[in-house]
Design an enzyme around this catalytic site. Structure first.
Site, short mmCIF file in Angstrom:
data_model
loop_
_atom_site.label_atom_id
_atom_site.label_comp_id
_atom_site.label_asym_id
_atom_site.label_seq_id
_atom_site.Cartn_x
_atom_site.Cartn_y
_atom_site.Cartn_z
N PRO A 1 6.12 1.62 2.04
CA PRO A 1 5.98 3.00 2.51
C PRO A 1 5.63 3.96 1.36
O PRO A 1 5.24 5.09 1.61
CB PRO A 1 7.36 3.34 3.10
CG PRO A 1 8.26 2.24 2.71
CD PRO A 1 7.46 1.07 2.25
N ASP B 1 -16.72 3.49 16.45
CA ASP B 1 -15.27 3.67 16.52
C ASP B 1 -14.84 5.09 16.21
O ASP B 1 -15.53 5.79 15.48
CB ASP B 1 -14.59 2.84 15.42
CG ASP B 1 -14.42 1.41 15.83
OD1 ASP B 1 -14.52 1.13 17.01
OD2 ASP B 1 -14.20 0.59 14.92
N GLU C 1 16.02 -4.28 1.50
CA GLU C 1 16.10 -2.85 1.14
C GLU C 1 15.00 -2.42 0.16
O GLU C 1 14.67 -1.25 0.08
CB GLU C 1 17.45 -2.54 0.49
CG GLU C 1 18.65 -3.23 1.13
CD GLU C 1 18.87 -2.77 2.56
OE1 GLU C 1 18.68 -1.57 2.83
OE2 GLU C 1 19.24 -3.61 3.39
N ARG D 1 -11.81 -6.80 12.28
CA ARG D 1 -12.77 -6.36 13.30
C ARG D 1 -14.02 -5.71 12.69
O ARG D 1 -15.01 -5.53 13.37
CB ARG D 1 -12.10 -5.44 14.32
CG ARG D 1 -11.60 -4.14 13.77
CD ARG D 1 -10.71 -3.43 14.78
NE ARG D 1 -11.44 -2.98 15.96
CZ ARG D 1 -12.33 -1.98 15.97
NH1 ARG D 1 -12.61 -1.35 14.85
NH2 ARG D 1 -12.94 -1.63 17.07
#
Ligand code: ADE
Length: 243
Positions: free
Chosen positions: A88, A167, A115, A152
C-alpha cells in the site's frame, strides 16, 4: 510474457488465472504464470517466513531470506526481469503502468503478507505498486488485479487490438456509454444517434460523451487528454449547461 509471482498462498490465484481472458492468454501461449511459494525457500525445520519485529511492537514481519532466495530462483531464467513489490506504500497502479509492464518480457511480482515485511526486501524491487489507498491482507489480490490489467494489453490476447485501445483510461478518457438491444427498455431509450447507422456521427458522439463523462466524473484525468480547441469549446458549453 512470463509473470512469476512470489506468494505464500499460490492457491489463491487458481480461480482468477484459470478463467476467461487470463486462461485464454495462457492457452494461446501469450503469457505464462509461474507461482512460487517462498515458504519453499526457508531453510529452518519450521519453515518460518516471519518473525517478531526488532524494537518490539505487535504483529509479525516477513523475513528477508526466503524472499531473497525465492527471488534468486525466479531470476535464474532472466536476471533482468522487472521486480515489482506489492504494497500500500507503493505508487498507485494506473493504466499507464499497465501499458509499461505489458511491454516487458518478464516480470516478477512479490506479495507481502502478515503485518509487514523487512525493509531490506524493498531494496530488491525495481518498483513498488499499490492498487489503491486501502490495506489488503496481502499483495495477492493486488497481483491478480495487476496481472489481469497487464495481460489483456498484450497484443493478441483480446479479440481485436482495438478493444484495448478504446478502453476507459486509454488516452486519459473514460469510456463512452454503450448500449445493446432492445432500443427501449423500461422506458429507457438508446440515444437516437446510435440507431442512425451514420458512422461518422456515431464516432463524434462517442468522443464527445467520453470527454463529457471524464469532465464530470474524473476531471483530474482531463489534463492528460489531448483535446482539440473545438472539443474544449464543446466542453465549456456543456458544463455551463450542466452547472
Ligand atoms: N498489500 C496490502 N494492501 C495493498 C494495496 N492496497 N496494494 C498493493 N498491495 C497491497
Amino acid at each position: 510474457m512470463i509473470i512469476q509471482i512470489l506468494s505464500l498462498f499460490p492457491e489463491m490465484f487458481y480461480g482468477p488465472f484459470q478463467n476467461s481472458i487470463l486462461k485464454r492468454a495462457q492457452e494461446l501461449k501469450l503469457v505464462e504464470f509461474r507461482l512460487i511459494n517462498f515458504r519453499d525457500f526457508t531453510l529452518d525445520k519450521h519453515r518460518m517466513v516471519d518473525d517478531i519485529p526488532y524494537g518490539g511492537g505487535s504483529g509479525m514481519v516477513l523475513k528477508p531470506e526466503p524472499i531473497y532466495r525465492g527471488l534468486q530462483f525466479a531470476k535464474e531464467t532472466k536476471p533482468e526481469a522487472k521486480v515489482v513489490l506489492l504494497t500500500p506504500q507503493g505508487q498507485t497502479f494506473k493504466q499507464q503502468t499497465a501499458e509499461q509492464l505489458a511491454a516487458a518480457e518478464h516480470i516478477i511480482l512479490i506479495c507481502g503478507h502478515y503485518e509487514g515485511f523487512d525493509e531490506r526486501i524493498r531494496s530488491w524491487a525495481d518498483l513498488e505498486l499499490s492498487i489503491g489507498d486501502y490495506v489488503l491482507t496481502g499483495g495477492e489480490l493486488a497481483a491478480m488485479a495487476i496481472s489481469d490489467a497487464v495481460v489483456r494489453l498484450i497484443p493478441g490476447v483480446l479479440g481485436s487490438d482495438e478493444s484495448a485501445q478504446k478502453d476507459s483510461f486509454a488516452g486519459n478518457l473514460l469510456d463512452y456509454p454503450q448500449y445493446t438491444r432492445p432500443a427501449e427498455f423500461e422506458g429507457l431509450c438508446v440515444p437516437e444517434v446510435l440507431l442512425s447507422g451514420h458512422h461518422a456521427r456515431i464516432e463524434a458522439w462517442r468522443r464527445e460523451q467520453a470527454i463529457l463523462r471524464t469532465a464530470l466524473r474524473r476531471p483530474d484525468l482531463l489534463a492528460g487528454a489531448a483535446l482539440t480547441e473545438r472539443e474544449k469549446q464543446f466542453l465549456r458549453q456543456e458544463l455551463d449547461l450542466k452547472i
